[in-house]
Design a protein around this motif. Structure first.
Motif, short mmCIF file in Angstrom:
data_model
loop_
_atom_site.label_atom_id
_atom_site.label_comp_id
_atom_site.label_asym_id
_atom_site.label_seq_id
_atom_site.Cartn_x
_atom_site.Cartn_y
_atom_site.Cartn_z
N HIS A 68 -28.34 13.29 -23.33
CA HIS A 68 -27.46 14.45 -23.19
C HIS A 68 -27.94 15.67 -23.96
CE1 HIS A 68 -24.77 11.82 -21.08
NE2 HIS A 68 -24.67 11.02 -22.12
N HIS A 124 -29.71 19.03 -24.14
CA HIS A 124 -30.04 19.99 -23.10
C HIS A 124 -30.91 21.13 -23.59
CE1 HIS A 124 -27.34 17.72 -20.67
NE2 HIS A 124 -26.30 18.02 -21.43
N ARG A 180 -26.50 19.31 -27.75
CA ARG A 180 -26.16 18.07 -27.04
C ARG A 180 -24.80 18.25 -26.40
NH1 ARG A 180 -27.09 12.85 -30.55
NH2 ARG A 180 -29.17 13.68 -30.29
N VAL A 232 -22.40 16.11 -23.52
CA VAL A 232 -22.20 15.06 -22.52
C VAL A 232 -21.66 15.64 -21.22
CG1 VAL A 232 -20.84 13.02 -21.95
CG2 VAL A 232 -21.93 13.20 -24.19
N LYS A 287 -21.56 18.79 -20.12
CA LYS A 287 -22.30 19.95 -19.58
C LYS A 287 -21.42 21.17 -19.32
CE LYS A 287 -25.58 17.10 -17.01
NZ LYS A 287 -26.08 16.88 -15.65
#
Length: 272
Positions: free
Chosen positions: A90, A92, A107, A109, A111
């Motif tokens: 996770h 990104h 990070r 989860v 988004k």
DNA sequence: ATTCTCACCTGTTAGC
DNA sequence: TGCTAACAGGTGAGAA
């Protein structure tokens, strides 16, 4: 996930761990972040001068003169550490800095989090935010509340009314000021408004002092978790007893959000 | 105009 | 035990 106290904790951590560092490279940038901010890679070579918070937004001031705006939404996290940890599925955005092989990871989860440079549109959003929750005064609150018939809970969650409150701290503030979450905003008495403003300020101060609230995933940039969960009186406490009157804390839905309160201490008999 | 609902996305947990 | 639905710290677009 993070409300104002959590974001404040993160900004303080960034100012102590990332301030003054220059971006050497971006080993990983997720497509969904690039879609929102196609110029994200221009961070390379730039230097983080300082970080500020406005409401729940993190604003990074860069040496180039640009500003980067970060919103963590529900599950976003920022972690700062040494440049050799394994990449989480996770993660990104990864930033590796020139000095001391330090690394920053974004990070998220779910988004929902957003990272973008501040342009006119984003500046407009920042300008429209309401007064900072930790500094809200009774007279400011009076002016905001009297014009609206919305449920007081929904009004307090509106960032353009008051900036920084989220689901946890709204429930806690209403409990501490003996106000039912479904009360019409314009029905609050002067006395209730004073109590509410004071509760918001006190809770924000206490939560910031305790580095925010951690249930499971939230932590500051160094992984340290918040300690405010121990002070929660109603949020996530449904089924247990009210500390003031021993009635059972209940959970309902208000504006789609889980809402916790004491049916005895927070009477609903004068909702309108 | 203001206010409400839902979608956004993934993981965890409550309920059958 | 296993499947499914509901829910989670937030917000904005579009509908009412």
């Amino acid at each position: 996930m993070p409300e104002l106290p959590e974001v404040e904790t993160i900004v303080r951590g960034l100012n102590s761990m990332v301030k003054g560092l220059t971006v050497q490279r971006l080993p990983h940038v997720s497509p969904h972040l690039l879609k929102r901010e196609p110029q994200l890679r221009q961070l390379t070579g730039d230097t983080f001068k300082s970080f500020e918070r406005r409401g729940k937004y993190i604003i990074a001031f860069l040496k180039s003169g640009r500003r980067l705006m970060i919103h963590l939404r529900m599950s976003g996290r920022i972690l700062v550490g040494e440049d050799q940890r394994r990449r989480d599925k996770h993660d990104h955005l990864e930033i590796v800095f020139r000095a001391r092989s330090r690394r920053l990871v974004f990070r998220d989860v779910r988004k929902f989090g957003v990272i973008q440079f501040v342009r006119d549109g984003q500046q407009e959003t920042l300008n429209r935010l309401g007064a900072e929750a930790p500094a809200i005064t009774a007279s400011q609150l009076q002016a905001l509340v009297c014009k609206s018939k919305r449920h007081v809970k929904s009004l307090l969650l509106d960032q353009y009314v008051i900036a920084g409150l989220g689901n946890i701290y709204v429930d806690e503030s209403l409990y501490r000021s003996y106000i039912h979450p479904l009360r019409a905003s314009s029905s609050l008495s002067a006395k209730e408004i004073r109590a509410l403003a004071r509760a918001i300020r006190q809770i924000m101060a206490l939560a910031i002092k305790n580095l925010g609230t951690t249930f499971d995933s939230y932590s500051g940039v160094n992984g340290e978790t918040g300690r405010f969960a121990r002070y929660l009186k109603v949020y996530n406490q449904n089924g247990s007893r009210c500390g003031k009157c021993s009635d059972i804390i209940v959970k309902i839905k208000v504006g789609g959000r889980g809402t916790h309160f004491c049916p005895t201490c927070q009477k609903d008999d004068c909702r309108s």
